[in-house]
Design a protein around this motif. Structure first.
Motif, PDB file in Angstrom:
ATOM      1  N   GLU A  86     -42.049 125.943   6.187  1.00  8.86           N
ATOM      2  CA  GLU A  86     -42.422 125.640   4.792  1.00  8.86           C
ATOM      3  C   GLU A  86     -43.273 126.798   4.313  1.00  8.86           C
ATOM      4  OE1 GLU A  86     -44.542 121.928   4.991  1.00  8.86           O
ATOM      5  OE2 GLU A  86     -42.759 120.784   5.538  1.00  8.86           O
ATOM      6  N   CYS A  97     -52.698 123.871   1.748  1.00  6.83           N
ATOM      7  CA  CYS A  97     -52.106 122.997   2.756  1.00  6.83           C
ATOM      8  C   CYS A  97     -51.685 123.836   3.967  1.00  6.83           C
ATOM      9  CB  CYS A  97     -50.935 122.204   2.178  1.00  6.83           C
ATOM     10  SG  CYS A  97     -50.667 120.622   3.016  1.00  6.83           S
ATOM     11  N   HIS A  99     -49.425 126.220   4.353  1.00  2.00           N
ATOM     12  CA  HIS A  99     -48.003 126.471   4.622  1.00  2.00           C
ATOM     13  C   HIS A  99     -47.746 127.932   5.006  1.00  2.00           C
ATOM     14  CE1 HIS A  99     -46.530 122.607   2.347  1.00  2.00           C
ATOM     15  NE2 HIS A  99     -47.483 122.367   3.236  1.00  2.00           N
ATOM     16  N   GLU A 132     -41.992 121.789  -0.315  1.00  2.83           N
ATOM     17  CA  GLU A 132     -42.399 120.532   0.340  1.00  2.83           C
ATOM     18  C   GLU A 132     -43.378 119.751  -0.526  1.00  2.83           C
ATOM     19  OE1 GLU A 132     -44.626 117.630   2.317  1.00  2.83           O
ATOM     20  OE2 GLU A 132     -45.542 119.549   1.777  1.00  2.83           O
ATOM     21  N   GLU A 133     -44.151 120.455  -1.348  1.00  2.00           N
ATOM     22  CA  GLU A 133     -45.235 119.797  -2.093  1.00  2.00           C
ATOM     23  C   GLU A 133     -44.771 119.100  -3.368  1.00  2.00           C
ATOM     24  OE1 GLU A 133     -48.160 119.280  -1.035  1.00  2.00           O
ATOM     25  OE2 GLU A 133     -48.730 120.852   0.374  1.00  2.00           O
ATOM     26  N   HIS A 159     -47.896 121.130  11.528  1.00  2.00           N
ATOM     27  CA  HIS A 159     -48.644 121.291  10.277  1.00  2.00           C
ATOM     28  C   HIS A 159     -50.136 121.509  10.532  1.00  2.00           C
ATOM     29  CE1 HIS A 159     -49.924 120.844   6.202  1.00  2.00           C
ATOM     30  NE2 HIS A 159     -48.691 120.627   5.797  1.00  2.00           N
TER      31      HIS A 159
HETATM   32 ZN   LIG Z   1     -48.340 120.569   3.752  1.00  2.00          ZN
END
Ligand SMILES: [Zn+2]
Ligand SMILES: [Zn+2]
Length: 393
Positions: A86, A97, A99, A132-133, A159
């Motif tokens: 991602e 996040c 990524h 993904e978000e 993750h």
């Molecule tokens: Zn994430």
């Protein structure tokens, strides 16, 4: 695999990863410095494709009608494992996040596993999964629909998080947009001629507040107003909001959905504004963690000196959603979390973004990549497991 020593394969994968570790860290930092939103990750996907092509992968970019999706393949073994990357960021707060870490980690895991793929009996696909978000109709969901995971026996990704978690509680989620249309009027001279689309949102939010008494403790409702009006002396004729609803499973989610939609309808009814709901049609599913693969990942991570702390009741409370859930309902999958020592900063905070290029983040990148490569090797060397996985498709 008979006659092949898993430890030799793991050593070779480790050496390979060691040789490219600096490049992977630079890649992670470069993506972090150039954040791109979902489906707009042009640079990031290009950098990942270039790195994989340089490592000898055959790369196909822009797959399944998504310009920033890709698949990079190496090895010719019977067990076909996907490592998902991602690389999208969050609006306003960049790579909060982490990524960037996921992207470099998955590329590293793929290259390390590919080093021994043929000896181990593996085919490795690094799949670039955009957006993904976004919360609806995201990269993995569209890839699944359009054959992007065809022939894959198992899938994994790791993750970044404040701490290591083997099986995150991943719940179903659905993002949608609500649009109200009313009628403008002078807010002082002729308010009786207006239809207030902002009032519609206020009524809806009040109704949702009351609804909270009547939902499961595991359900979630949260959202933002993205358009609230243009001027205080003009009755707002156009308002918009973006909401996410979540439930433990897709089934729970679909029971919650009409209750929440009724709250938005209440706003339309009370104000006289027209309402339209857009999206929400391709939700994120709950995650089914494959326990055998999880166990292999746990052992490999612990062998690197990492620990999975007992989170107590918080372990169940920290539920999030990802389109990896949709993958897991079709293909045996894992989606563990790897700690980057960020506390008190947590995902989706600008402070967490700052943590995603620290030494601890870089270490997580390397550890996660190696743990995934080793897990792929273990899967191939465990004949009962690989037979189960190959029988699945
Ligand atoms: Zn994430
Ligand atoms: Zn996120």
């Amino acid at each position: 695999m008979l006659g092949i020593d898993a430890m030799d394969l793991k050593d070779a994968a480790k050496k390979k990863l060691g040789a490219i570790e600096e490049n992977l860290i630079a890649l992670s930092h470069r993506i972090h410095a150039h954040p791109e939103l979902g489906f707009e990750e042009k640079q990031a996907s290009q950098w990942l494709c270039d790195t994989l092509a340089d490592a000898g992968f055959s790369v196909e970019a822009g797959i399944c009608d998504m310009p920033t999706a890709f698949v990079a393949r190496a090895g010719k073994g019977p067990l076909h494992i996907a490592i998902c990357a991602e690389y999208d960021c969050l609006p306003g707060i960049g790579h909060a996040c982490g990524h960037n870490i996921i992207a470099a980690m998955s590329v590293g895991a793929g290259i390390a596993a590919a080093r021994v793929a043929d000896e181990a009996g593996l085919t490795i696909s690094v799949i670039g999964t955009p957006a993904e978000e976004v919360g609806n109709a995201s990269g993995k969901i569209l890839l699944l629909e359009r054959g992007g995971f065809e022939g894959i026996h198992a899938a994994m990704m790791v993750h970044p998080a404040p701490f290591d978690v083997i099986a995150l509680p991943i719940i179903a989620a659905s993002m949608f947009e609500v649009r109200y249309t009313g009628k403008e009027a002078h807010a002082s001279a002729f308010p009786e001629l207006g239809i207030n689309a902002a009032d519609a949102l206020t009524v809806a939010q009040t109704a949702i507040g009351l609804l909270r008494q009547h939902i499961r403790p595991t359900d979630r409702i949260h959202g933002i107003v993205t358009k609230g009006g243009d001027a205080p002396n003009v009755i707002p004729a156009h308002t918009e909001a973006r909401y996410i609803i979540r439930g433990e499973t897709l089934k729970d989610l679909e029971e919650l959905r009409p209750k929440v939609y009724r709250c938005f309808e209440a706003g339309a009814l009370a104000s006289g504004a027209a309402m339209e709901i857009v999206g929400g049609d391709k939700p994120y599913a709950e995650m089914r963690h494959d326990s055998a693969i999880s166990e292999l990942y746990r052992k490999n991570t612990e062998a690197l000196g990492r620990k999975f702390p007992d989170l107590g009741p918080m372990g169940r409370r920290v539920a999030a959603s990802t389109d990896m859930g949709n993958v897991s309902l079709r293909i045996p999958s894992i989606h563990p979390a790897i700690g980057i020592e960020s506390l008190p900063a947590v995902n989706h905070q600008p402070e967490f973004a700052a943590h995603c290029i620290t030494e601890a983040a870089d270490k997580a990148l390397a550890d996660g990549a190696l743990a995934m490569a080793w897990t792929a090797i273990d899967m191939a060397c465990d004949s009962a497991l690989s037979e189960r996985l190959m029988a699945h498709t």
